[in-house]
Design an enzyme around this catalytic site. Structure first.
Site, PDB file in Angstrom:
ATOM      1  N   TYR A  33       0.827  -1.200   0.000  1.00  0.00           N
ATOM      2  CA  TYR A  33       0.000   0.000   0.000  1.00  0.00           C
ATOM      3  C   TYR A  33       0.863   1.253   0.000  1.00  0.00           C
ATOM      4  CZ  TYR A  33       0.907   1.018   4.965  1.00  0.00           C
ATOM      5  OH  TYR A  33       1.509   1.351   6.156  1.00  0.00           O
ATOM      6  N   GLU A 181      12.001   2.755  14.261  1.00  0.00           N
ATOM      7  CA  GLU A 181      11.043   3.705  13.669  1.00  0.00           C
ATOM      8  C   GLU A 181       9.747   3.588  14.441  1.00  0.00           C
ATOM      9  OE1 GLU A 181       9.642   2.750   9.685  1.00  0.00           O
ATOM     10  OE2 GLU A 181       9.833   0.601  10.079  1.00  0.00           O
TER      11      GLU A 181
HETATM   12  N1  PDD Z   1       2.846   5.032   7.254  1.00  0.00           N
HETATM   13  N2  PDD Z   1       7.469   3.815   8.839  1.00  0.00           N
HETATM   14  C1  PDD Z   1       6.336   3.088   8.804  1.00  0.00           C
HETATM   15  C2  PDD Z   1       6.314   1.762   9.478  1.00  0.00           C
HETATM   16  C3  PDD Z   1       5.205   3.582   8.128  1.00  0.00           C
HETATM   17  O1  PDD Z   1       4.084   2.850   8.072  1.00  0.00           O
HETATM   18  C4  PDD Z   1       5.259   4.858   7.527  1.00  0.00           C
HETATM   19  C5  PDD Z   1       4.084   5.435   6.784  1.00  0.00           C
HETATM   20  C6  PDD Z   1       6.458   5.586   7.604  1.00  0.00           C
HETATM   21  C7  PDD Z   1       6.615   6.948   6.960  1.00  0.00           C
HETATM   22  O2  PDD Z   1       6.576   6.843   5.559  1.00  0.00           O
HETATM   23  P1  PDD Z   1       6.076   8.057   4.639  1.00  0.00           P
HETATM   24  O3  PDD Z   1       6.904   9.214   5.027  1.00  0.00           O
HETATM   25  O4  PDD Z   1       6.347   7.598   3.265  1.00  0.00           O
HETATM   26  O5  PDD Z   1       4.617   8.286   4.944  1.00  0.00           O
HETATM   27  C8  PDD Z   1       7.540   5.029   8.253  1.00  0.00           C
HETATM   28  C9  PDD Z   1       1.626   5.448   6.607  1.00  0.00           C
HETATM   29  C10 PDD Z   1       1.421   6.925   6.666  1.00  0.00           C
HETATM   30  C11 PDD Z   1       0.480   4.660   7.188  1.00  0.00           C
HETATM   31  O6  PDD Z   1       0.671   3.462   7.382  1.00  0.00           O
HETATM   32  O7  PDD Z   1      -0.600   5.216   7.425  1.00  0.00           O
END
Ligand code: PDD
Length: 287
Positions: A33, A181
């Site tokens: 996703y 993270e």
């Molecule tokens: N999540 N780490 C994890 C485990 C994540 O699920 C996400 C993003 C990020 C940050 O990625 P980005 O900057 O590309 O949004 C880091 C999304 C927002 C979610 O699951 O809703």
């Protein structure tokens, strides 16, 4: 106004949108996703999100359900039909529908779902002002978290634990004490010398698109970045901490496990990064 979802080539009322009970996403979490921010009528960093979708699909050997161009058109269409100018667009691709069997089906067609929703910018703005709390949890995920899969049960459990503790996010911490993270965000600190620190994204974390763009923002602002791990203790002694994601942009963290960072208020570096972020990010106007 009724919400509209895109499901396998059709635009359908959100309340009626459904996939088959033997979709492999439903049975095996066999899918990937993306979540992209929509802000002030533009899609933020769409190229990077679609590049990461491409990588996730390749890693799992799932074919693109359509051409990239067609997907872009569908993304615009879903945002437009839902009249979202500030919010999020969600894309999900699964390996498709097949009689339940763990091995890849020979002939399943990848399934594609796109939704868009408005988000409450007021809540986001209030959190930017106050900062948020995080808790820490032991890392218990598989080693391929660099792929953005829909298999998110450890993340769901961690987030729920955070919520029960009055926090917004949970940071996964490895056996070596290093912060990996958040459950849905990347984790950062700012040292006393003003250096940004975040863990390398070669493995063990998702390479966040927001994280990548914050590198660009930092360069523009003349801030230096060290890609290395940091412990919870180091974060507690840091000048600032923050998290990044499409849903939070750059969000200050003011407390970890109930212990306050610095003076307990958002710091100037995270604020500078957040304010400059939109200018630096790629902006694709919604048609
Ligand atoms: N999540 N780490 C994890 C485990 C994540 O699920 C996400 C993003 C990020 C940050 O990625 P980005 O900057 O590309 O949004 C880091 C999304 C927002 C979610 O699951 O809703």
């Amino acid at each position: 106004m009724p919400r509209i979802a895109y499901v396998n080539g059709r635009y359908v009322p959100h309340r009626d949108a459904a996939v088959h009970i033997e979709d492999r996403g439903y049975q095996f979490a066999d899918g990937v996703y993306e979540v992209c921010e929509v802000a002030r009528g533009v899609i933020v960093d769409m190229t990077r999100h679609l590049d990461r979708l491409d990588r996730s699909l390749r890693e799992l050997e799932i074919a693109w359900p359509m051409s990239r161009r067609t997907l872009e058109i569908a993304i615009h269409e879903v945002i437009r039909r839902n009249r979202v100018s500030d919010g999020l667009v969600y894309l999900q691709v699964t390996r498709g529908v097949a009689s339940r069997d763990h091995v890849f089906p020979a002939d399943a067609k990848p399934a594609m779902v796109i939704t868009a929703k408005r988000t409450d910018r007021g809540t986001l703005a209030r959190r930017w002002e106050s900062g948020v709390k995080v808790i820490t949890v032991p890392e218990n995920r598989w080693e391929r978290v660099d792929i953005k899969t829909i298999g998110l049960l450890p993340n769901v459990l961690a987030k729920q634990k955070a919520k029960l503790a009055g926090a917004l996010e949970a940071w996964f911490v490895g056996a070596d004490g290093v912060v990996l993270e958040g459950a849905s965000t990347n984790a950062w600190i700012v040292t006393k010398d003003g250096v940004l620190v975040t863990r390398p994204a070669d493995h063990g974390i998702l390479r966040g698109v927001t994280r990548t763009t914050v590198f660009d923002v930092a360069r523009k602002e003349g801030l230096s970045i060290e890609e290395r791990g940091f412990t919870v203790e180091e974060a507690l002694g840091a000048r600032e901490a923050f998290i990044t994601s499409a849903t939070t942009v750059v969000m200050p963290v003011v407390e970890i496990d109930g212990r306050v960072i610095a003076n307990g208020h958002p710091g100037s570096v995270s604020m500078t990064l957040r304010k400059a972020f939109f200018d630096v990010a790629e902006k694709t106007p919604v048609w």
